[in-house]
Design an enzyme around this catalytic site. Sequence first.
Site, PDB file in Angstrom:
ATOM      1  N   GLU A 140      -9.770  -1.941   5.018  1.00  0.00           N
ATOM      2  CA  GLU A 140     -10.457  -1.649   6.274  1.00  0.00           C
ATOM      3  C   GLU A 140     -11.710  -2.522   6.417  1.00  0.00           C
ATOM      4  O   GLU A 140     -12.229  -3.027   5.412  1.00  0.00           O
ATOM      5  CB  GLU A 140     -10.877  -0.168   6.281  1.00  0.00           C
ATOM      6  CG  GLU A 140      -9.710   0.813   6.152  1.00  0.00           C
ATOM      7  CD  GLU A 140      -8.899   0.956   7.441  1.00  0.00           C
ATOM      8  OE1 GLU A 140      -8.805  -0.011   8.217  1.00  0.00           O
ATOM      9  OE2 GLU A 140      -8.350   2.048   7.656  1.00  0.00           O
ATOM     10  N   ASN A 150      -7.885  -2.794  13.953  1.00  0.00           N
ATOM     11  CA  ASN A 150      -9.239  -3.163  13.528  1.00  0.00           C
ATOM     12  C   ASN A 150      -9.220  -4.383  12.598  1.00  0.00           C
ATOM     13  O   ASN A 150     -10.170  -4.616  11.875  1.00  0.00           O
ATOM     14  CB  ASN A 150      -9.925  -1.975  12.840  1.00  0.00           C
ATOM     15  CG  ASN A 150      -9.162  -1.506  11.604  1.00  0.00           C
ATOM     16  OD1 ASN A 150      -8.172  -2.121  11.212  1.00  0.00           O
ATOM     17  ND2 ASN A 150      -9.614  -0.427  10.998  1.00  0.00           N
ATOM     18  N   ASP A 171       0.815  -1.223   0.000  1.00  0.00           N
ATOM     19  CA  ASP A 171       0.000   0.000   0.000  1.00  0.00           C
ATOM     20  C   ASP A 171       0.847   1.272   0.000  1.00  0.00           C
ATOM     21  O   ASP A 171       2.070   1.225   0.228  1.00  0.00           O
ATOM     22  CB  ASP A 171      -0.969  -0.002   1.192  1.00  0.00           C
ATOM     23  CG  ASP A 171      -0.319  -0.443   2.499  1.00  0.00           C
ATOM     24  OD1 ASP A 171       0.918  -0.340   2.620  1.00  0.00           O
ATOM     25  OD2 ASP A 171      -1.041  -0.882   3.407  1.00  0.00           O
ATOM     26  N   HIS A 182      -7.399  -4.815   9.973  1.00  0.00           N
ATOM     27  CA  HIS A 182      -7.158  -4.597   8.542  1.00  0.00           C
ATOM     28  C   HIS A 182      -5.847  -5.263   8.120  1.00  0.00           C
ATOM     29  O   HIS A 182      -4.945  -5.467   8.931  1.00  0.00           O
ATOM     30  CB  HIS A 182      -7.206  -3.105   8.158  1.00  0.00           C
ATOM     31  CG  HIS A 182      -6.053  -2.258   8.573  1.00  0.00           C
ATOM     32  ND1 HIS A 182      -6.193  -0.935   8.937  1.00  0.00           N
ATOM     33  CD2 HIS A 182      -4.725  -2.499   8.659  1.00  0.00           C
ATOM     34  CE1 HIS A 182      -5.020  -0.431   9.215  1.00  0.00           C
ATOM     35  NE2 HIS A 182      -4.106  -1.354   9.054  1.00  0.00           N
TER      36      HIS A 182
HETATM   37  C1  GLP Z   1      -0.740   0.285   8.574  1.00  0.00           C
HETATM   38  C2  GLP Z   1      -0.422  -0.454   7.263  1.00  0.00           C
HETATM   39  C3  GLP Z   1      -0.559  -1.934   7.429  1.00  0.00           C
HETATM   40  C4  GLP Z   1       0.074  -2.334   8.744  1.00  0.00           C
HETATM   41  C5  GLP Z   1      -0.750  -1.819   9.880  1.00  0.00           C
HETATM   42  C6  GLP Z   1      -0.158  -2.030  11.248  1.00  0.00           C
HETATM   43  O1  GLP Z   1      -1.751   1.204   8.479  1.00  0.00           O
HETATM   44  N1  GLP Z   1      -1.199  -0.051   6.127  1.00  0.00           N
HETATM   45  O2  GLP Z   1       0.031  -2.598   6.315  1.00  0.00           O
HETATM   46  O3  GLP Z   1       0.138  -3.727   8.840  1.00  0.00           O
HETATM   47  O4  GLP Z   1      -1.172  -0.493   9.666  1.00  0.00           O
HETATM   48  O5  GLP Z   1       0.905  -1.164  11.485  1.00  0.00           O
HETATM   49  P1  GLP Z   1       1.904  -1.340  12.701  1.00  0.00           P
HETATM   50  O6  GLP Z   1       2.752  -2.509  12.368  1.00  0.00           O
HETATM   51  O7  GLP Z   1       2.684  -0.066  12.745  1.00  0.00           O
HETATM   52  O8  GLP Z   1       1.085  -1.570  13.910  1.00  0.00           O
END
Ligand code: GLP
Length: 250
Positions: free
Chosen positions: A143, A136, A67, A138
């Site tokens: 989402e 959440n 992403d 995702h």
């Molecule tokens: C972000 C990314 C995800 C990631 C998630 C968790 O928004 N788009 O790909 O896995 O949130 O992030 P973190 O590892 O910093 O908790």
Amino acid sequence: MRIILADSYKEMSIEATKIVAGQIYLKPASVLGLATGSTPEGLYDNLVAVHKTIGLDFSQVTTFNLDEYIGMAPENPQSYHYFMHRHFFDQVNVRPENIHIPDGCAEDVPAACRAYDKLIQSKGGIDLQVLGIGRNAHIGFNEPDVKFEARTHKVRLDDETIQANARFFEEEEDVPRYAISMGIKTIMLARRVVLLASGREKAEAVRKAVCGSVSPAAPASILQLHPDATIIADRAAAAELPEDCLTGEE
Ligand code: GLP
């Protein structure tokens, strides 16, 4: 779905490193799907170390990131382009032409999304997809929704995600509201998936992913249908998993 329970963040990162490094060793021309966020930072540090110490070779590897924020130029330190170069690409020998990240500045976003999926297909599909998980549940920026969005697409970020990601920005209002994300089918088409989860704030999401109903309300739950999905969770992230999930008993 296989669950690897790690004692700590460090151990989670080591387990993930073994899987990714093993994949590249066995298939040097692997296509990797990569994730950003704090969770995979330890994995990237370890892969860089394995490259520098014993010469793990990334010269034939192709990468596709999950992403990118819309409107974020690659040189912006908050962009996922910047993150990936800083933590990983600039420190190993992946060829620049083999690095693919959704273009957050594309003029025609739907066309860029279609082209991204086509490009993945043209490289033979993803061999191993690395995922983190949102609070959440995702994956990528898919989402919670009323349906699974299949292909790479434009997403509006949830308020919870905006709050969670605000820590990387000066102000919460600086967090972009939109992103491009691989879709659920794009992710599910990967031959192998490994999801990393660390910390108590991920425990509910991990429970939903592993033993909740398969539902677009908890996007990671789709991985229950994947033929080769592994979740590596540290103890805090696994805290809400029922005992039978961990032991594999019915
Ligand atoms: C972000 C990314 C995800 C990631 C998630 C968790 O928004 N788009 O790909 O896995 O949130 O992030 P973190 O590892 O910093 O908790």
